[in-house]
Design a protein around this motif. Structure first.
Motif, PDB file in Angstrom:
ATOM      1  N   UNK A  41       0.739  -1.292  -0.065  1.00  0.00           N
ATOM      2  CA  UNK A  41      -0.169   0.072  -0.099  1.00  0.00           C
ATOM      3  C   UNK A  41       0.873   1.296   0.051  1.00  0.00           C
ATOM      4  N   UNK A  42       2.004   1.207   0.474  1.00  0.00           N
ATOM      5  CA  UNK A  42       2.796   2.407   0.588  1.00  0.00           C
ATOM      6  C   UNK A  42       2.382   3.430   1.159  1.00  0.00           C
ATOM      7  N   UNK A  43       2.128   3.399   2.455  1.00  0.00           N
ATOM      8  CA  UNK A  43       1.367   4.218   3.384  1.00  0.00           C
ATOM      9  C   UNK A  43       2.691   4.847   4.097  1.00  0.00           C
ATOM     10  N   UNK A  44       3.334   4.011   4.817  1.00  0.00           N
ATOM     11  CA  UNK A  44       4.471   4.634   5.734  1.00  0.00           C
ATOM     12  C   UNK A  44       5.612   4.925   4.811  1.00  0.00           C
ATOM     13  N   UNK A  45       6.206   6.032   4.673  1.00  0.00           N
ATOM     14  CA  UNK A  45       7.104   6.446   3.868  1.00  0.00           C
ATOM     15  C   UNK A  45       8.658   6.468   4.234  1.00  0.00           C
ATOM     16  N   UNK A  78       1.884   7.507  13.628  1.00  0.00           N
ATOM     17  CA  UNK A  78       2.606   7.940  12.518  1.00  0.00           C
ATOM     18  C   UNK A  78       2.200   9.283  12.107  1.00  0.00           C
ATOM     19  N   UNK A  79       3.180  10.328  11.491  1.00  0.00           N
ATOM     20  CA  UNK A  79       2.856  11.675  11.541  1.00  0.00           C
ATOM     21  C   UNK A  79       2.618  11.994   9.925  1.00  0.00           C
ATOM     22  N   UNK A  80       1.779  12.756   9.368  1.00  0.00           N
ATOM     23  CA  UNK A  80       1.630  13.238   8.003  1.00  0.00           C
ATOM     24  C   UNK A  80       2.994  13.615   7.502  1.00  0.00           C
ATOM     25  N   UNK A  81       3.343  13.626   6.330  1.00  0.00           N
ATOM     26  CA  UNK A  81       4.495  13.827   5.839  1.00  0.00           C
ATOM     27  C   UNK A  81       4.548  15.674   5.703  1.00  0.00           C
ATOM     28  N   UNK A 119       6.354   7.416  18.129  1.00  0.00           N
ATOM     29  CA  UNK A 119       6.583   7.575  16.787  1.00  0.00           C
ATOM     30  C   UNK A 119       7.205   6.393  16.044  1.00  0.00           C
ATOM     31  N   UNK A 120       6.391   6.072  14.997  1.00  0.00           N
ATOM     32  CA  UNK A 120       6.730   4.947  14.220  1.00  0.00           C
ATOM     33  C   UNK A 120       7.460   5.470  12.973  1.00  0.00           C
ATOM     34  N   UNK A 121       6.873   6.620  12.437  1.00  0.00           N
ATOM     35  CA  UNK A 121       7.399   7.309  11.205  1.00  0.00           C
ATOM     36  C   UNK A 121       6.540   8.322  10.656  1.00  0.00           C
ATOM     37  N   UNK A 122       6.521   8.368   9.089  1.00  0.00           N
ATOM     38  CA  UNK A 122       5.616   9.251   8.279  1.00  0.00           C
ATOM     39  C   UNK A 122       5.003   8.526   7.399  1.00  0.00           C
ATOM     40  N   UNK A 123       3.633   9.428   7.312  1.00  0.00           N
ATOM     41  CA  UNK A 123       2.897   8.982   6.198  1.00  0.00           C
ATOM     42  C   UNK A 123       2.842   9.660   4.987  1.00  0.00           C
ATOM     43  N   UNK A 124       2.414   8.994   3.718  1.00  0.00           N
ATOM     44  CA  UNK A 124       2.469   9.419   2.547  1.00  0.00           C
ATOM     45  C   UNK A 124       1.520  10.672   2.284  1.00  0.00           C
ATOM     46  N   UNK A 125       1.800  11.781   1.483  1.00  0.00           N
ATOM     47  CA  UNK A 125       0.824  12.919   1.180  1.00  0.00           C
ATOM     48  C   UNK A 125       1.371  13.460  -0.301  1.00  0.00           C
ATOM     49  N   UNK A 126       0.341  13.969  -1.087  1.00  0.00           N
ATOM     50  CA  UNK A 126       0.788  14.556  -2.230  1.00  0.00           C
ATOM     51  C   UNK A 126       1.838  15.692  -1.970  1.00  0.00           C
ATOM     52  N   UNK A 127       2.377  16.084  -2.993  1.00  0.00           N
ATOM     53  CA  UNK A 127       3.352  17.492  -2.871  1.00  0.00           C
ATOM     54  C   UNK A 127       2.688  18.328  -2.101  1.00  0.00           C
ATOM     55  N   UNK A 128       3.066  18.705  -1.045  1.00  0.00           N
ATOM     56  CA  UNK A 128       2.597  19.783  -0.036  1.00  0.00           C
ATOM     57  C   UNK A 128       1.109  19.712   0.032  1.00  0.00           C
ATOM     58  N   UNK A 129       0.509  18.453   0.388  1.00  0.00           N
ATOM     59  CA  UNK A 129      -0.833  18.219   0.449  1.00  0.00           C
ATOM     60  C   UNK A 129      -1.659  18.623  -0.474  1.00  0.00           C
ATOM     61  N   UNK A 133      -5.611  12.633  -3.957  1.00  0.00           N
ATOM     62  CA  UNK A 133      -5.079  11.623  -4.479  1.00  0.00           C
ATOM     63  C   UNK A 133      -3.612  11.580  -4.243  1.00  0.00           C
ATOM     64  N   UNK A 134      -3.048  10.675  -3.200  1.00  0.00           N
ATOM     65  CA  UNK A 134      -1.802  10.490  -2.444  1.00  0.00           C
ATOM     66  C   UNK A 134      -0.799  10.013  -3.496  1.00  0.00           C
ATOM     67  N   UNK A 135       0.047  10.894  -4.084  1.00  0.00           N
ATOM     68  CA  UNK A 135       1.035  10.696  -5.248  1.00  0.00           C
ATOM     69  C   UNK A 135       1.978  11.676  -5.383  1.00  0.00           C
ATOM     70  N   UNK A 136       3.163  11.214  -5.100  1.00  0.00           N
ATOM     71  CA  UNK A 136       4.325  12.282  -5.561  1.00  0.00           C
ATOM     72  C   UNK A 136       5.581  11.719  -6.040  1.00  0.00           C
ATOM     73  N   UNK A 137       6.240  12.552  -6.255  1.00  0.00           N
ATOM     74  CA  UNK A 137       7.784  12.150  -7.046  1.00  0.00           C
ATOM     75  C   UNK A 137       8.859  11.714  -6.147  1.00  0.00           C
TER      76      UNK A 137
END
Length: 467
Positions: A41-45, A78-81, A119-129, A133-137
């Motif tokens: 799922x690529x949720x934790x980045x 996990x915190x949003x990136x 804290x486990x890590x960070x969760x994925x987000x599109x560029x600057x939120x 749809x959560x996708x980024x480069x």
């Protein structure tokens, strides 16, 4: 038997405080789960396993030595990136910040960690939120746990997917145009957009901007309220921070909704809604009626929010991101910046007049009704390879924003709004319903959401993969 990682956070907390499990055991269970399913799922980045285990060991020792546990003692998060985390990479989904490591925690992270969260890590987000749809480069796309070929929504899509998958029991998110509510709807979890100022902003550049808020995400309404009880409360960094602390949200949410005045709007004034989404959300009014509420379908037109939202959002983007190298910005961010550079003083005046008039009109509306029900999103989760929704029920969408009007029109109301699981399409895709209250009535929204959740149980249906 329910796996440990799928338990509600409130149940995990009870097990931790009675020492039936340790914080280390709970962290290890979630780290194993991340190892099992995150590749799909690529949720934790960004994962900080060693740090998480070290924090958990410290919390276990504190309990042994009799130190009172915090409100989130030992609960993984996990915190949003987009949320700055001291010493943990925070990219904002942008190649410009791919290796950025903040020196200090943002307010949400600072409060959660002080309350004992691990804290486990960070969760994925599109560029600057930017976008639902959560996708980024930097990290690619986050996939929906209920169907990996579908979008997890956004911009808090990584958080929603991680929650639904059992990788974390709590997550934060942010919401300008639906970024807490849309991914919650797409992933069958709970997301609350609080009243602006409920969770104060600590921005030094946009402290007066009220469209964007931070808030909690979780698998249950009670868990979302638990996290809100910690991250809410006055802070002098925000000029419109609400003075009440968060303690009210830590109490029981059970309430008798008999006589609750419920308004139901299937389309917020003529918005196109996908037939499958419409069919699922149309069941929500009957649930409240069955609980004894007075339910009435209303003709409600929120279209004045359209220009107000777009003008204020564009102006904010130009001011916040206009100084970054244009050639390094993604198309959505660059488009918003360009629209912002076109905003005039007259535009801003019109936006303020529109949202002021809408605020007054909705104040009168909430003198008659206690809550408003509406679809969260106008469509169910769409294919993950599709940048955005281009058509709804035969109506073309002019740009990447337009398909989320059912969420961003509500953002203009200065009101709390929760996305709660409402059911599934015939193909098994989650659909949420939006429960909206008058400004500052966050607790009333949570209580209505809790009653709906208890009556339906839709949130208990977990994804089939990785069980």
């Amino acid at each position: 038997m329910t796996e440990l990682f799928h338990l509600p956070a409130t149940e995990m907390l009870a097990l931790l405080r009675t020492r039936q499990i340790s914080a280390v055991e709970l962290a290890e269970a979630h780290l194993r789960r991340i190892d099992e399913v995150n590749g799909e799922v690529n949720a934790i980045v960004t994962l900080v396993a060693d740090r998480a285990l070290a924090e958990a060991r410290e919390l276990d020792q504190a309990l042994v030595h009799g130190r009172p546990p915090g409100p989130l003692h030992g609960l993984p998060i996990a915190f949003k990136d987009l949320t700055d985390t001291a010493g943990v990479r925070t990219t904002y989904g942008s190649p410009i910040f791919a290796d950025h490591v903040p020196d200090a925690d943002a307010l949400v992270a600072r409060r959660a960690r002080a309350a004992g969260a691990v804290t486990l890590g960070k969760t994925n987000t599109p560029e600057f939120g930017t976008g639902s749809h959560t996708v980024n480069e930097v990290f690619g796309a986050t996939r929906n746990p209920y169907d990996p070929d579908r979008s997890a929504g956004g911009s808090s899509g990584g958080a929603a997917a991680a929650l639904a998958s059992g990788m974390v029991p709590l997550a934060d998110g942010s919401d300008m145009g639906g970024s807490l509510r849309n991914p919650a709807s797409f992933c069958n979890v709970v997301g609350l957009r609080p009243t602006p100022g409920r969770v104060p902003d600590d921005s030094s550049t946009a402290a007066w901007f009220s469209l964007g808020v931070s808030g909690p995400m979780a698998r249950t309404v009670g868990d979302a309220a638990l996290l809100l009880s910690v991250i809410a409360g006055f802070a002098p960094t925000s000029p419109f921070a609400i003075r009440e602390d968060g303690s009210a949200f830590a109490g029981p949410l059970e309430s008798d909704v008999t006589g609750l005045r419920v308004a139901w709007s299937p389309d917020l004034g003529g918005l196109p809604v996908d037939p499958e989404t419409a069919a699922v959300t149309a069941r929500a009014p009957a649930v409240f009626a069955g609980l004894g509420a007075h339910v009435e379908q209303v003709r409600l037109d929120l279209s004045e929010a359209e220009d107000a939202f777009r003008i204020l959002r564009a102006w904010h983007y130009a001011g916040t991101f206009g100084g970054l190298p244009t050639e390094l910005l993604g198309s959505n961010v660059a488009w918003n910046v360009e629209r912002g550079r076109e905003v005039t003083g007259a535009d801003l005046t019109r936006a303020e007049r529109l949202r002021s008039r809408l605020f007054q009109r909705m104040g009168e509306f909430f003198d008659t009704y206690d809550i408003l029900l509406a679809p969260v999103s106008q469509v169910p989760p769409f294919p993950v390879g599709q940048p955005y929704v281009t058509e709804i029920a035969g109506t073309p969408m002019p740009d990447y924003l337009a398909w989320m009007r059912s969420a961003y029109w509500v953002s203009v109301l200065h009101a709390p709004a929760a996305s709660v699981p409402c059911g599934f399409t015939p193909g098994g895709l989650p659909v949420g319903v939006q429960i909206i209250g008058r400004p500052w009535a966050d607790l009333a929204v949570l209580r209505a959401a809790y009653a709906f959740e208890a009556a339906t149980g839709h949130g208990a249906t977990r994804p089939a993969f990785g069980r």
